[in-house]
Design a protein around this motif. Structure first.
Motif, PDB file in Angstrom:
ATOM      1  N   ALA A   1      12.903 -14.935   7.291  1.00 36.63           N
ATOM      2  CA  ALA A   1      11.639 -14.219   7.097  1.00 36.63           C
ATOM      3  C   ALA A   1      11.516 -13.729   5.656  1.00 36.63           C
ATOM      4  O   ALA A   1      10.440 -13.793   5.055  1.00 36.63           O
ATOM      5  CB  ALA A   1      11.554 -13.040   8.061  1.00 36.63           C
ATOM      6  N   LYS A   2      12.620 -13.265   5.084  1.00 34.28           N
ATOM      7  CA  LYS A   2      12.605 -12.794   3.698  1.00 34.28           C
ATOM      8  C   LYS A   2      12.406 -13.956   2.740  1.00 34.28           C
ATOM      9  O   LYS A   2      11.621 -13.860   1.785  1.00 34.28           O
ATOM     10  CB  LYS A   2      13.910 -12.068   3.388  1.00 34.28           C
ATOM     11  CG  LYS A   2      13.946 -11.438   2.019  1.00 34.28           C
ATOM     12  CD  LYS A   2      15.217 -10.635   1.829  1.00 34.28           C
ATOM     13  CE  LYS A   2      15.244  -9.917   0.493  1.00 34.28           C
ATOM     14  NZ  LYS A   2      16.433  -9.089   0.337  1.00 34.28           N
ATOM     15  N   LYS A   3      13.082 -15.062   2.987  1.00 32.09           N
ATOM     16  CA  LYS A   3      13.004 -16.227   2.101  1.00 32.09           C
ATOM     17  C   LYS A   3      11.585 -16.800   2.063  1.00 32.09           C
ATOM     18  O   LYS A   3      11.058 -17.108   1.002  1.00 32.09           O
ATOM     19  CB  LYS A   3      13.989 -17.293   2.583  1.00 32.09           C
ATOM     20  CG  LYS A   3      13.981 -18.552   1.763  1.00 32.09           C
ATOM     21  CD  LYS A   3      14.976 -19.548   2.314  1.00 32.09           C
ATOM     22  CE  LYS A   3      14.877 -20.871   1.587  1.00 32.09           C
ATOM     23  NZ  LYS A   3      15.754 -21.876   2.187  1.00 32.09           N
ATOM     24  N   LYS A   4      10.957 -16.914   3.226  1.00 35.60           N
ATOM     25  CA  LYS A   4       9.617 -17.502   3.312  1.00 35.60           C
ATOM     26  C   LYS A   4       8.503 -16.459   3.215  1.00 35.60           C
ATOM     27  O   LYS A   4       7.325 -16.826   3.245  1.00 35.60           O
ATOM     28  CB  LYS A   4       9.471 -18.281   4.621  1.00 35.60           C
ATOM     29  CG  LYS A   4      10.355 -19.505   4.683  1.00 35.60           C
ATOM     30  CD  LYS A   4      10.062 -20.310   5.916  1.00 35.60           C
ATOM     31  CE  LYS A   4      10.876 -21.584   5.945  1.00 35.60           C
ATOM     32  NZ  LYS A   4      10.550 -22.423   7.103  1.00 35.60           N
ATOM     33  N   ASP A   5       8.869 -15.179   3.153  1.00 36.79           N
ATOM     34  CA  ASP A   5       7.912 -14.070   3.076  1.00 36.79           C
ATOM     35  C   ASP A   5       6.906 -14.127   4.221  1.00 36.79           C
ATOM     36  O   ASP A   5       5.696 -13.983   4.038  1.00 36.79           O
ATOM     37  CB  ASP A   5       7.205 -14.070   1.723  1.00 36.79           C
ATOM     38  CG  ASP A   5       6.648 -12.705   1.386  1.00 36.79           C
ATOM     39  OD1 ASP A   5       7.139 -11.712   1.940  1.00 36.79           O
ATOM     40  OD2 ASP A   5       5.719 -12.638   0.558  1.00 36.79           O
TER      41      ASP A   5
ATOM     42  N   SER B   1       4.680 -10.840   5.058  1.00 35.80           N
ATOM     43  CA  SER B   1       3.524 -10.619   4.183  1.00 35.80           C
ATOM     44  C   SER B   1       2.335 -11.448   4.651  1.00 35.80           C
ATOM     45  O   SER B   1       1.196 -10.974   4.643  1.00 35.80           O
ATOM     46  CB  SER B   1       3.855 -10.975   2.741  1.00 35.80           C
ATOM     47  OG  SER B   1       4.799 -10.092   2.213  1.00 35.80           O
ATOM     48  N   LYS B   2       2.603 -12.675   5.068  1.00 31.05           N
ATOM     49  CA  LYS B   2       1.527 -13.540   5.545  1.00 31.05           C
ATOM     50  C   LYS B   2       0.963 -13.036   6.866  1.00 31.05           C
ATOM     51  O   LYS B   2      -0.247 -13.018   7.066  1.00 31.05           O
ATOM     52  CB  LYS B   2       2.037 -14.970   5.700  1.00 31.05           C
ATOM     53  CG  LYS B   2       2.430 -15.605   4.387  1.00 31.05           C
ATOM     54  CD  LYS B   2       3.098 -16.938   4.618  1.00 31.05           C
ATOM     55  CE  LYS B   2       3.688 -17.460   3.318  1.00 31.05           C
ATOM     56  NZ  LYS B   2       4.571 -18.593   3.519  1.00 31.05           N
TER      57      LYS B   2
ATOM     58  N   GLN C   1       1.370  -7.058   1.061  1.00 24.23           N
ATOM     59  CA  GLN C   1       2.631  -7.380   0.385  1.00 24.23           C
ATOM     60  C   GLN C   1       3.769  -6.539   0.979  1.00 24.23           C
ATOM     61  O   GLN C   1       3.708  -5.320   0.964  1.00 24.23           O
ATOM     62  CB  GLN C   1       2.513  -7.121  -1.115  1.00 24.23           C
ATOM     63  CG  GLN C   1       3.725  -7.537  -1.910  1.00 24.23           C
ATOM     64  CD  GLN C   1       4.040  -9.017  -1.782  1.00 24.23           C
ATOM     65  OE1 GLN C   1       3.151  -9.848  -1.724  1.00 24.23           O
ATOM     66  NE2 GLN C   1       5.305  -9.348  -1.696  1.00 24.23           N
ATOM     67  N   VAL C   2       4.785  -7.192   1.498  1.00 24.08           N
ATOM     68  CA  VAL C   2       5.942  -6.523   2.092  1.00 24.08           C
ATOM     69  C   VAL C   2       7.063  -6.518   1.062  1.00 24.08           C
ATOM     70  O   VAL C   2       7.463  -7.565   0.564  1.00 24.08           O
ATOM     71  CB  VAL C   2       6.390  -7.228   3.391  1.00 24.08           C
ATOM     72  CG1 VAL C   2       7.631  -6.575   3.960  1.00 24.08           C
ATOM     73  CG2 VAL C   2       5.265  -7.222   4.407  1.00 24.08           C
ATOM     74  N   SER C   3       7.571  -5.325   0.752  1.00 21.71           N
ATOM     75  CA  SER C   3       8.626  -5.216  -0.250  1.00 21.71           C
ATOM     76  C   SER C   3       9.977  -5.615   0.339  1.00 21.71           C
ATOM     77  O   SER C   3      10.163  -5.650   1.560  1.00 21.71           O
ATOM     78  CB  SER C   3       8.690  -3.785  -0.784  1.00 21.71           C
ATOM     79  OG  SER C   3       9.092  -2.912   0.243  1.00 21.71           O
ATOM     80  N   SER C   4      10.928  -5.888  -0.542  1.00 20.40           N
ATOM     81  CA  SER C   4      12.258  -6.282  -0.089  1.00 20.40           C
ATOM     82  C   SER C   4      12.977  -5.112   0.587  1.00 20.40           C
ATOM     83  O   SER C   4      13.915  -5.330   1.349  1.00 20.40           O
ATOM     84  CB  SER C   4      13.075  -6.812  -1.257  1.00 20.40           C
ATOM     85  OG  SER C   4      13.245  -5.805  -2.226  1.00 20.40           O
TER      86      SER C   4
ATOM     87  N   TYR D   1      12.821  -5.472   4.338  1.00 27.24           N
ATOM     88  CA  TYR D   1      13.796  -6.442   4.850  1.00 27.24           C
ATOM     89  C   TYR D   1      15.206  -5.839   4.854  1.00 27.24           C
ATOM     90  O   TYR D   1      15.982  -6.070   5.778  1.00 27.24           O
ATOM     91  CB  TYR D   1      13.773  -7.724   4.009  1.00 27.24           C
ATOM     92  CG  TYR D   1      12.498  -8.524   4.169  1.00 27.24           C
ATOM     93  CD1 TYR D   1      12.273  -9.285   5.303  1.00 27.24           C
ATOM     94  CD2 TYR D   1      11.527  -8.520   3.180  1.00 27.24           C
ATOM     95  CE1 TYR D   1      11.124 -10.026   5.461  1.00 27.24           C
ATOM     96  CE2 TYR D   1      10.362  -9.265   3.322  1.00 27.24           C
ATOM     97  CZ  TYR D   1      10.171 -10.011   4.470  1.00 27.24           C
ATOM     98  OH  TYR D   1       9.017 -10.741   4.617  1.00 27.24           O
TER      99      TYR D   1
END
Length: 91
Positions: free
Chosen positions: A59-63, A66-67, A72-75, A78
C-alpha cells in the motif's frame, strides 16, 4: 440459536473480502485528516487494509490509500499502521 451475520469488508490492496475484525481501518475525517481507526467507528471516509506487513508495504509502495481516500497520505500514517500492528492493537 440463530447464527450472527459476520460483517465483511474488502481490502483495498488485495481486493479480498474478509471479516471486519481481520482488517485495519484508515479514515479520512471531513476536515481531511487521515488517521488509523482502531475502533472502527470514527466519522469519515474509510478504507480497509489486511493486517499484514506485506499488505502495508504494498500500500505504501503504490500509494493506494491516497488514491482511495482522495487526499495525500503521509508516510507517518503508514508508519503508524506498522507500529499498531507490532504493538498488537489488532489481532
Amino acid at each position: 440459536m440463530k447464527k450472527r451475520k459476520v460483517p465483511l469488508r474488502k481490502c483495498v490492496v488485495t481486493n479480498e473480502m474478509k471479516p471486519k475484525q481481520e482488517l485495519v481501518r484508515i479514515v479520512r475525517s471531513p476536515e481531511g485528516d487521515v488517521s488509523v481507526d482502531l475502533t472502527g467507528k470514527k466519522n469519515g471516509r474509510g478504507a480497509y487494509l489486511t493486517n499484514d506487513k506485506e499488505c502495508f508495504l504494498l500500500a505504501k509502495k503504490k500509494d493506494i490509500l491516497s488514491k482511495h481516500l482522495q487526499v495525500q497520505v503521509s508516510s507517518e500514517v503508514y508508519d503508524e499502521l506498522e507500529l499498531s500492528r507490532e504493538r498488537g492493537n489488532k489481532k
